[in-house]
Design an enzyme around this catalytic site. Structure first.
Site, PDB file in Angstrom:
ATOM      1  N   CYS A  73       0.932  -1.336  -0.440  1.00  0.00           N
ATOM      2  CA  CYS A  73      -0.120   0.014   0.433  1.00  0.00           C
ATOM      3  C   CYS A  73       1.144   1.130   0.023  1.00  0.00           C
ATOM      4  O   CYS A  73       2.105   0.909   0.545  1.00  0.00           O
ATOM      5  CB  CYS A  73      -0.621   0.017   1.402  1.00  0.00           C
ATOM      6  SG  CYS A  73      -2.198  -1.518   0.783  1.00  0.00           S
ATOM      7  N   CYS A  81      12.549  -4.443   5.556  1.00  0.00           N
ATOM      8  CA  CYS A  81      11.573  -5.409   4.881  1.00  0.00           C
ATOM      9  C   CYS A  81      12.227  -5.153   3.676  1.00  0.00           C
ATOM     10  O   CYS A  81      12.636  -4.634   2.652  1.00  0.00           O
ATOM     11  CB  CYS A  81       9.604  -4.847   4.446  1.00  0.00           C
ATOM     12  SG  CYS A  81       9.704  -5.886   3.271  1.00  0.00           S
ATOM     13  N   ASP A 102      13.317 -10.740 -10.088  1.00  0.00           N
ATOM     14  CA  ASP A 102      13.508 -10.627  -8.806  1.00  0.00           C
ATOM     15  C   ASP A 102      13.139 -12.211  -7.648  1.00  0.00           C
ATOM     16  O   ASP A 102      13.616 -11.622  -6.775  1.00  0.00           O
ATOM     17  CB  ASP A 102      12.693  -9.785  -8.535  1.00  0.00           C
ATOM     18  CG  ASP A 102      11.222  -9.461  -9.307  1.00  0.00           C
ATOM     19  OD1 ASP A 102      10.659 -10.340  -7.795  1.00  0.00           O
ATOM     20  OD2 ASP A 102      10.802  -9.079  -9.842  1.00  0.00           O
TER      21      ASP A 102
HETATM   22  S1  SF4 Z   1      11.385  -9.036   4.686  1.00  0.00           S
HETATM   23 FE1  SF4 Z   1       9.379 -11.637   4.128  1.00  0.00          FE
HETATM   24  S2  SF4 Z   1       8.595 -11.743   5.671  1.00  0.00           S
HETATM   25 FE2  SF4 Z   1      10.053  -9.534   6.233  1.00  0.00          FE
HETATM   26  S3  SF4 Z   1       7.946  -8.220   5.755  1.00  0.00           S
HETATM   27 FE3  SF4 Z   1       9.420  -7.901   3.659  1.00  0.00          FE
HETATM   28  S4  SF4 Z   1       7.943 -10.148   2.886  1.00  0.00           S
HETATM   29 FE4  SF4 Z   1       7.480  -9.856   4.804  1.00  0.00          FE
END
Ligand code: SF4
Length: 463
Positions: free
Chosen positions: A2, A244, A354
């Site tokens: 988002c 992330c 990717d």
């Molecule tokens: S790295 Fe993977 S598990 Fe961690 S927040 Fe990002 S998408 Fe989710």
């Protein structure tokens, strides 16, 4: 995922929010919404609907809002582009939502997932089938507990929430409050130029609208702006940041900066890391899967001294595959890519992608490349194998839907019809980003929620 945005200042609020959301469109295509505070009527005005941001401008009410905004009727506004993680794809709650439970009224836009929203709903005795509503009710409940202090409410959110969030609240004072959870899973940035306060999920959006010098909201930081002064706070339980890693691999724009790291540079280095793993195969050219395969393919081809060929052409009007609803995914995959046939005939290709989630896109691309005359198709994957679901804002399917769930790379290659599949390593990925800590739970299964196993989290979401 988002995208979220906000603006408060002397400019045309509606126009600025539309521009910011257009620059964040890659973060969600299912719905878009804007909430503005009407200074004359002392109420929120909301414009929202399914589809992309430009659809908002076609709505009947958009014309009036646009005229009134240019006349300076609104002061403070927030916006959202939606990619569904909970609550389904279509017909679910479109953000920003307006929370009116008596006392302080506010509008909320957030990016992330509240994995335990059903448990929170039970605890605070509300009925809600979507995490955004539960988050809104929780903020309302906590602000009552802290005598109407909404900043204090946001400071204490992380004591209740299992998941990840970056959020924006617009109150009816009016005031804008922005925050990132203590782990800082999702990006959020802002710029204050005199009396003009801009907020966007990504720094690239702020640059695109000429918002001036920006800063990133720190993990666990809360910022409040009332039109005059900007105040900063830290959440009580701030710990180690776990941004992330998938923001660097796929979600964020390459022209954005996340936690001080250029997404472009991180992607380029991921390609260099992957290059070190390409052994024992002969290739004539590196072919990126556009768009997110392009920058790593450049890093890889330059490191290995291989020719880079843009032989896969993308139909940009089909949107982003990963964030397309399941019902449309096979159509998008079938129509999104085409091959420049005379560039691949008789060639040994290293296709750079990717990530591999279900394998649907690559399966289709490999068969298209072979049909076009490629003699070999190897696949270089920027990510390590996806093995585990995400509970922090990305719609990664259950383990049994992930192609790499229980398969070794040779078996994945066989299923995709490729000659080989070479994945990046977790160490290589971490080195490419270069931060001391990162969330990589979808590759490792190690979540940063103390005392909660994968099974606990899955049961919480299923409940
Ligand atoms: S790295 Fe993977 S598990 Fe961690 S927040 Fe990002 S998408 Fe989710």
């Amino acid at each position: 995922m988002c995208g979220i945005a906000a603006y408060m200042g002397r400019g045309d609020h509606f126009r600025i929010l539309v521009e910011l959301l257009l620059e964040l469109q890659h973060r969600g295509q299912e719905a878009a919404g804007i909430v503005l505070f009407d200074m004359e009527a002392k109420r929120f005005v909301r414009l929202a609907g399914s589809g992309v941001v430009s659809n908002l401008l076609l709505k009947d009410s958009a014309r009036n809002i646009s005229i009134e905004s240019a006349q300076g009727r609104y002061y403070g506004g927030i916006g959202h582009v939606r990619y569904a993680t909970t609550g389904g794809y279509w017909g679910a709650v479109i953000q920003p939502i307006i929370v009116n439970t008596g006392g302080l009224n506010f509008s909320l836009a957030f990016n992330g997932t509240i994995a335990n929203y059903r448990l929170i709903a039970d605890e605070i005795r509300v009925k809600a089938s979507n995490d955004s509503r539960v988050l809104g009710y929780l903020i309302s409940e906590l602000s009552r507990e802290y005598r109407g202090d909404i900043v204090e409410a946001v400071r204490h959110l992380s004591e209740y929430v299992i998941g990840g969030y970056s959020l924006i609240v617009l109150t009816n004072e009016p005031r804008i409050i922005i925050a990132r959870d203590p782990a800082g899973y999702r990006p959020l940035s802002y710029s204050l130029q005199g009396e003009d306060f801009y907020v966007a999920s990504e720094t690239a959006a702020l640059e695109a609208v000429d918002a001036g010098e920006w800063s990133e909201v720190k993990s666990g930081e809360i910022i409040s702006f009332d039109g005059f002064s900007l105040e900063k706070y830290m959440t009580g339980s701030a710990g180690t940041p776990y941004p992330c890693v998938f923001e660097y691999i796929y979600f964020s724009r390459p022209d954005s900066v996340f936690n001080g790291v250029s997404v472009y540079e991180a992607r380029y280095r991921m390609g260099k890391e992957l290059a070190g793993l390409i052994n024992g195969i002969e290739v004539d050219m590196v072919v990126p899967v556009p768009d997110t395969g392009r920058i790593p393919a450049l890093g890889l081809s330059e490191t290995l001294g291989l020719h880079l060929e843009e032989a896969v052409i993308v139909n940009k009007y089909m949107g982003r595959g990963f964030i397309t609803p399941p019902s449309h995914r096979s159509m998008v995959v079938r129509l999104k890519y085409n091959i420049v046939r005379n560039r691949v005939i008789g060639k040994r290709i290293l296709l750079v992608e990717d990530s591999i989630v279900r394998g649907t896109t690559l399966n289709h691309l490999v068969s298209k490349l072979r049909y076009a005359g490629a003699s070999k198709v190897h696949i270089g994957v920027v990510s390590p194998p996806f093995k585990y679901p995400c509970f922090m804002g990305i719609d990664i399917p259950a383990k049994n839907e992930l192609i790499a769930g229980d398969l070794i790379p040779e078996e994945v290659a066989r299923r995709l019809g490729a000659d080989s599949v070479i994945y990046n390593t977790i160490e290589g990925l971490g080195k490419a980003v270069g931060l001391p800590s990162l969330c990589m739970a979808c590759f490792t299964g190690r979540y940063a929620f103390k005392g909660l196993s994968l099974e606990d989290l899955e049961n919480m979401v299923k409940r």
